[in-house]
Design an enzyme around this catalytic site. Structure first.
Site, PDB file in Angstrom:
ATOM      1  N   HIS A  72       0.848  -1.197   0.000  1.00 21.38           N
ATOM      2  CA  HIS A  72       0.000   0.000   0.000  1.00 21.38           C
ATOM      3  C   HIS A  72       0.881   1.243   0.000  1.00 21.38           C
ATOM      4  O   HIS A  72       1.803   1.343   0.789  1.00 21.38           O
ATOM      5  CB  HIS A  72      -0.907   0.010   1.234  1.00 21.38           C
ATOM      6  CG  HIS A  72      -2.130  -0.829   1.078  1.00 21.38           C
ATOM      7  ND1 HIS A  72      -3.216  -0.733   1.890  1.00 21.38           N
ATOM      8  CD2 HIS A  72      -2.437  -1.778   0.164  1.00 21.38           C
ATOM      9  CE1 HIS A  72      -4.146  -1.581   1.501  1.00 21.38           C
ATOM     10  NE2 HIS A  72      -3.687  -2.246   0.450  1.00 21.38           N
ATOM     11  N   TYR A 201      -8.614   5.181   8.464  1.00 20.78           N
ATOM     12  CA  TYR A 201      -8.660   5.492   9.898  1.00 20.78           C
ATOM     13  C   TYR A 201      -9.732   6.564  10.061  1.00 20.78           C
ATOM     14  O   TYR A 201      -9.555   7.684   9.584  1.00 20.78           O
ATOM     15  CB  TYR A 201      -7.322   6.035  10.383  1.00 20.78           C
ATOM     16  CG  TYR A 201      -6.215   5.002  10.496  1.00 20.78           C
ATOM     17  CD1 TYR A 201      -5.473   4.599   9.381  1.00 20.78           C
ATOM     18  CD2 TYR A 201      -5.903   4.436  11.731  1.00 20.78           C
ATOM     19  CE1 TYR A 201      -4.462   3.664   9.508  1.00 20.78           C
ATOM     20  CE2 TYR A 201      -4.882   3.503  11.861  1.00 20.78           C
ATOM     21  CZ  TYR A 201      -4.165   3.116  10.746  1.00 20.78           C
ATOM     22  OH  TYR A 201      -3.155   2.184  10.869  1.00 20.78           O
ATOM     23  N   PRO A 292      -2.768   0.017  19.439  1.00 21.25           N
ATOM     24  CA  PRO A 292      -2.589  -0.446  18.055  1.00 21.25           C
ATOM     25  C   PRO A 292      -2.702   0.630  16.962  1.00 21.25           C
ATOM     26  O   PRO A 292      -2.229   0.414  15.854  1.00 21.25           O
ATOM     27  CB  PRO A 292      -3.692  -1.501  17.888  1.00 21.25           C
ATOM     28  CG  PRO A 292      -4.679  -1.237  18.972  1.00 21.25           C
ATOM     29  CD  PRO A 292      -3.924  -0.615  20.100  1.00 21.25           C
ATOM     30  N   LYS A 296       2.290  -0.273  15.145  1.00 14.71           N
ATOM     31  CA  LYS A 296       3.732  -0.325  15.424  1.00 14.71           C
ATOM     32  C   LYS A 296       4.206  -1.565  16.191  1.00 14.71           C
ATOM     33  O   LYS A 296       5.400  -1.895  16.160  1.00 14.71           O
ATOM     34  CB  LYS A 296       4.153   0.922  16.216  1.00 14.71           C
ATOM     35  CG  LYS A 296       4.186   2.176  15.398  1.00 14.71           C
ATOM     36  CD  LYS A 296       5.344   2.150  14.403  1.00 14.71           C
ATOM     37  CE  LYS A 296       5.025   3.017  13.217  1.00 14.71           C
ATOM     38  NZ  LYS A 296       5.599   2.578  11.974  1.00 14.71           N
ATOM     39  N   TYR A 384       4.728   6.480  10.103  1.00 14.95           N
ATOM     40  CA  TYR A 384       3.896   5.322   9.756  1.00 14.95           C
ATOM     41  C   TYR A 384       4.689   4.271   8.978  1.00 14.95           C
ATOM     42  O   TYR A 384       4.591   3.075   9.264  1.00 14.95           O
ATOM     43  CB  TYR A 384       2.668   5.789   8.956  1.00 14.95           C
ATOM     44  CG  TYR A 384       1.571   4.756   8.918  1.00 14.95           C
ATOM     45  CD1 TYR A 384       0.625   4.679   9.945  1.00 14.95           C
ATOM     46  CD2 TYR A 384       1.475   3.839   7.874  1.00 14.95           C
ATOM     47  CE1 TYR A 384      -0.373   3.715   9.933  1.00 14.95           C
ATOM     48  CE2 TYR A 384       0.490   2.881   7.843  1.00 14.95           C
ATOM     49  CZ  TYR A 384      -0.432   2.815   8.880  1.00 14.95           C
ATOM     50  OH  TYR A 384      -1.419   1.857   8.863  1.00 14.95           O
TER      51      TYR A 384
HETATM   52  P1  FAD Z   1       3.690 -12.059  21.285  1.00 16.68           P
HETATM   53  O1  FAD Z   1       3.120 -12.074  19.919  1.00 16.68           O
HETATM   54  O2  FAD Z   1       2.784 -11.762  22.425  1.00 16.68           O
HETATM   55  O3  FAD Z   1       4.403 -13.448  21.505  1.00 16.68           O
HETATM   56  C1  FAD Z   1       4.808 -13.913  22.771  1.00 16.68           C
HETATM   57  C2  FAD Z   1       4.759 -15.426  22.790  1.00 16.68           C
HETATM   58  O4  FAD Z   1       5.220 -15.898  24.039  1.00 16.68           O
HETATM   59  C3  FAD Z   1       3.341 -15.951  22.634  1.00 16.68           C
HETATM   60  O5  FAD Z   1       3.313 -16.942  21.642  1.00 16.68           O
HETATM   61  C4  FAD Z   1       3.002 -16.483  24.011  1.00 16.68           C
HETATM   62  O6  FAD Z   1       2.075 -17.558  23.942  1.00 16.68           O
HETATM   63  C5  FAD Z   1       4.366 -16.915  24.506  1.00 16.68           C
HETATM   64  N1  FAD Z   1       4.481 -17.001  25.956  1.00 16.68           N
HETATM   65  C6  FAD Z   1       3.932 -16.207  26.902  1.00 16.68           C
HETATM   66  N2  FAD Z   1       4.289 -16.616  28.123  1.00 16.68           N
HETATM   67  C7  FAD Z   1       5.103 -17.691  27.958  1.00 16.68           C
HETATM   68  C8  FAD Z   1       5.771 -18.546  28.858  1.00 16.68           C
HETATM   69  N3  FAD Z   1       5.671 -18.376  30.166  1.00 16.68           N
HETATM   70  N4  FAD Z   1       6.519 -19.554  28.354  1.00 16.68           N
HETATM   71  C9  FAD Z   1       6.627 -19.723  27.019  1.00 16.68           C
HETATM   72  N5  FAD Z   1       5.997 -18.938  26.116  1.00 16.68           N
HETATM   73  C10 FAD Z   1       5.248 -17.929  26.581  1.00 16.68           C
HETATM   74  N6  FAD Z   1       1.358  -4.487  15.597  1.00 16.68           N
HETATM   75  C11 FAD Z   1       1.741  -3.973  14.394  1.00 16.68           C
HETATM   76  O7  FAD Z   1       2.939  -3.741  14.188  1.00 16.68           O
HETATM   77  N7  FAD Z   1       0.854  -3.734  13.382  1.00 16.68           N
HETATM   78  C12 FAD Z   1      -0.472  -3.953  13.542  1.00 16.68           C
HETATM   79  O8  FAD Z   1      -1.220  -3.775  12.579  1.00 16.68           O
HETATM   80  C13 FAD Z   1      -0.925  -4.437  14.825  1.00 16.68           C
HETATM   81  N8  FAD Z   1      -2.230  -4.691  15.040  1.00 16.68           N
HETATM   82  C14 FAD Z   1      -2.609  -5.334  16.192  1.00 16.68           C
HETATM   83  C15 FAD Z   1      -3.919  -5.672  16.323  1.00 16.68           C
HETATM   84  C16 FAD Z   1      -4.346  -6.350  17.459  1.00 16.68           C
HETATM   85  C17 FAD Z   1      -5.812  -6.704  17.584  1.00 16.68           C
HETATM   86  C18 FAD Z   1      -3.404  -6.696  18.485  1.00 16.68           C
HETATM   87  C19 FAD Z   1      -3.839  -7.442  19.734  1.00 16.68           C
HETATM   88  C20 FAD Z   1      -2.081  -6.352  18.358  1.00 16.68           C
HETATM   89  C21 FAD Z   1      -1.670  -5.670  17.214  1.00 16.68           C
HETATM   90  N9  FAD Z   1      -0.332  -5.333  17.026  1.00 16.68           N
HETATM   91  C22 FAD Z   1       0.040  -4.738  15.839  1.00 16.68           C
HETATM   92  C23 FAD Z   1       0.681  -5.672  18.025  1.00 16.68           C
HETATM   93  C24 FAD Z   1       1.409  -6.977  17.712  1.00 16.68           C
HETATM   94  O9  FAD Z   1       0.500  -8.011  17.490  1.00 16.68           O
HETATM   95  C25 FAD Z   1       2.347  -7.329  18.866  1.00 16.68           C
HETATM   96  O10 FAD Z   1       3.156  -6.205  19.149  1.00 16.68           O
HETATM   97  C26 FAD Z   1       3.233  -8.547  18.522  1.00 16.68           C
HETATM   98  O11 FAD Z   1       2.471  -9.728  18.637  1.00 16.68           O
HETATM   99  C27 FAD Z   1       4.456  -8.651  19.446  1.00 16.68           C
HETATM  100  O12 FAD Z   1       5.164  -9.839  19.192  1.00 16.68           O
HETATM  101  P2  FAD Z   1       5.969 -10.589  20.321  1.00 16.68           P
HETATM  102  O13 FAD Z   1       6.572 -11.772  19.676  1.00 16.68           O
HETATM  103  O14 FAD Z   1       6.822  -9.611  21.032  1.00 16.68           O
HETATM  104  O15 FAD Z   1       4.881 -11.012  21.401  1.00 16.68           O
HETATM  105  C1  DHB Z   2      -4.367  -3.243  11.423  1.00 14.93           C
HETATM  106  C2  DHB Z   2      -4.109  -3.072  12.758  1.00 14.93           C
HETATM  107  C3  DHB Z   2      -3.721  -1.822  13.219  1.00 14.93           C
HETATM  108  O1  DHB Z   2      -3.444  -1.651  14.519  1.00 14.93           O
HETATM  109  C4  DHB Z   2      -3.599  -0.759  12.349  1.00 14.93           C
HETATM  110  O2  DHB Z   2      -3.235   0.450  12.826  1.00 14.93           O
HETATM  111  C5  DHB Z   2      -3.839  -0.944  11.011  1.00 14.93           C
HETATM  112  C6  DHB Z   2      -4.227  -2.207  10.543  1.00 14.93           C
HETATM  113  C7  DHB Z   2      -4.759  -4.578  10.947  1.00 14.93           C
HETATM  114  O3  DHB Z   2      -4.898  -5.488  11.777  1.00 14.93           O
HETATM  115  O4  DHB Z   2      -4.969  -4.745   9.740  1.00 14.93           O
END
Ligand code: FAD
Ligand code: DHB
Length: 390
Positions: A72, A201, A292, A296, A384
């Site tokens: 995009h 947005y 969210p 980021k 962004y």
């Molecule tokens: P996590 O994905 O939380 O992974 C951590 C892992 O550790 C998990 O698999 C968990 O099960 C495991 N774990 C936890 N405790 C233990 C334990 N004790 N022992 C072993 N394993 C364990 N970010 C963006 O950049 N762009 C977006 O568009 C965006 N949209 C989002 C939309 C939603 C609805 C949500 C909820 C989040 C969004 N985010 C977005 C944020 C993004 O999803 C997170 O920042 C990302 O998942 C971080 O990755 P991580 O690997 O650090 O943590």
């Molecule tokens: C999505 C999530 C976000 O937090 C955002 O700012 C834009 C898109 C998504 O899940 O597609």
């Protein structure tokens, strides 16, 4: 059991770190407390900064991303029932974003790791990290009915916000900074072609809404809701009605379809400093959370592990701990930029029940400014798509 880098958590941070290390000949073991199915289905982010998409492709994990990721070149901001395009690519010297689900990244990385026969254990229990200040930190865990101790050179805490690594750091070591927001997001995945070519947005007096997508056949949509909202009160018709109200425009309606998934996400800003204690290094959501709006979180998690992988490679190759010692500060510079941007986007676009319309007037003024001033829209755009050097 013994390995070089013990990785707790098989989310995007843990899996990417393991992948980057493996390419440099550094061994790791990844421990995940959930099942493979759960981790692969957990619906979350979808927007990748170009640099992060490039990292995945260049490291050999981007074969499907290259084919299925949707580039995009702009996003739209909607307020006062009008849409205004922010031409990301034009404003940032050619950079764009890639739409590719976090679930797909996780599936790709799991498949690569298991195909290479490298250790990735699901459904581990009772995980604890010990001796973090020694040269032999270890991870205790249970797996398939047996207790294990994994001895490591270094432990990577990639276990998300609710994980065990950050809370294992003794009291008084970390400084914590946070903000809670008085709302959440209700997100859906729907079986319908996205109604717009780019993300929208939307600022609306009933609250924020976001139109996004996962593929040419799948829409992803969010609506601002109460943080304690009961999902059971949101039957599908009510969700579509609310989305139509908030995203609708004269001459444009949102196409509706079967809702495949729905969930509610809380909103929080949080940073723990430093992102290191002895031989434990925190990465991703384990160390910081952003609301969210601004997309980021996933990007930050992957920026962290890119730096951590580089620092570990340098340490193993040269014996110098310079990059490892600088890891936390280097990450936190980017983290705080993203914290500010996410807080700012959230504040500009959501409805706050502050009693009068002061906030609302400020939001509308800011939105007009951001969509008419090239200085202001360039600032939004460069944040962004992701800032290169920070
Ligand atoms: P996590 O994905 O939380 O992974 C951590 C892992 O550790 C998990 O698999 C968990 O099960 C495991 N774990 C936890 N405790 C233990 C334990 N004790 N022992 C072993 N394993 C364990 N970010 C963006 O950049 N762009 C977006 O568009 C965006 N949209 C989002 C939309 C939603 C609805 C949500 C909820 C989040 C969004 N985010 C977005 C944020 C993004 O999803 C997170 O920042 C990302 O998942 C971080 O990755 P991580 O690997 O650090 O943590
Ligand atoms: C999505 C999530 C976000 O937090 C955002 O700012 C834009 C898109 C998504 O899940 O597609």
């Amino acid at each position: 059991m013994r390995t070089q880098v013990g990785i707790v958590g098989a989310g995007p941070a843990g899996l990417t770190l393991a992948h980057l290390l493996q390419r440099e000949g550094i061994e790791s073991v990844v421990l995940e407390d959930r099942s493979r199915e759960y981790v692969e289905q957990r619906l979350r982010a979808g927007v990748l900064e170009q640099a992060i998409a490039d990292l995945l492709v260049e490291s050999g994990a981007g074969e499907r991303l290259r084919g299925e990721g949707i580039v995009h070149e702009g996003i739209e901001l909607q307020f006062d029932r009008e849409r205004h395009r922010i031409p990301l690519r034009d404003l940032t010297g050619g950079r764009s974003i890639v739409i590719y689900g976090q679930t797909e990244i996780v599936k790709d990385l799991i498949r690569l790791r298991l195909a290479a026969g490298l250790p990735l254990l699901f459904e581990v229990g009772d995980v604890s990290v010990d001796d973090l200040e020694s040269e032999r930190p270890s991870i205790r865990f249970a797996h398939e009915g047996a207790e294990h101790v994994l001895e490591c050179d270094v432990v990577a805490g990639c276990d998300g916000y609710h994980g065990v690594c950050r809370p294992s750091i003794p009291a008084g070591v970390l400084s914590e900074f946070s903000r809670d927001y008085p709302f959440g997001w209700l997100g859906i995945l729907a079986e319908v072609a996205p109604s717009n070519d780019e993300l929208v947005y939307a600022h609306h007096e009933r609250g924020f809404a976001l139109l996004s997508l996962r593929s040419p056949e799948l829409s992803r949509l969010y609506i601002q809701c109460r943080p304690d909202e009961d999902l059971a009160e949101w039957h599908d018709d009510r969700i579509w009605e609310e989305l139509q109200l908030r995203l609708g425009l004269d001459g444009w309606t949102l196409a509706e379809g079967l809702i495949l998934e729905k969930g509610i996400t809380g909103m929080r800003s949080y940073v723990a400093e430093p992102m290191r204690f002895g031989r434990l290094f925190l990465a991703g959501d384990a160390a910081h959370i952003v609301p969210p709006t601004g997309a980021k979180g996933l990007n930050l998690a992957l920026h962290d592990v890119r730096l951590l992988a580089e620092a570990l490679v340098s340490w193993y190759r040269t014996g110098s701990s310079e990059l490892l010692d600088g890891y936390s500060d280097a990450c936190l510079r980017r983290v705080w930029r993203a914290e500010h941007f996410s807080w700012w986007m959230t504040s500009m676009l959501h409805r706050f029940d502050s009693g009068d319309d002061f906030d609302l007037r400020l939001q509308l003024s800011q939105l007009r400014y951001v969509t008419t001033s090239s200085a202001a829209s360039t600032s939004l755009a460069e944040n962004y798509v992701g800032i290169d050097r920070i």
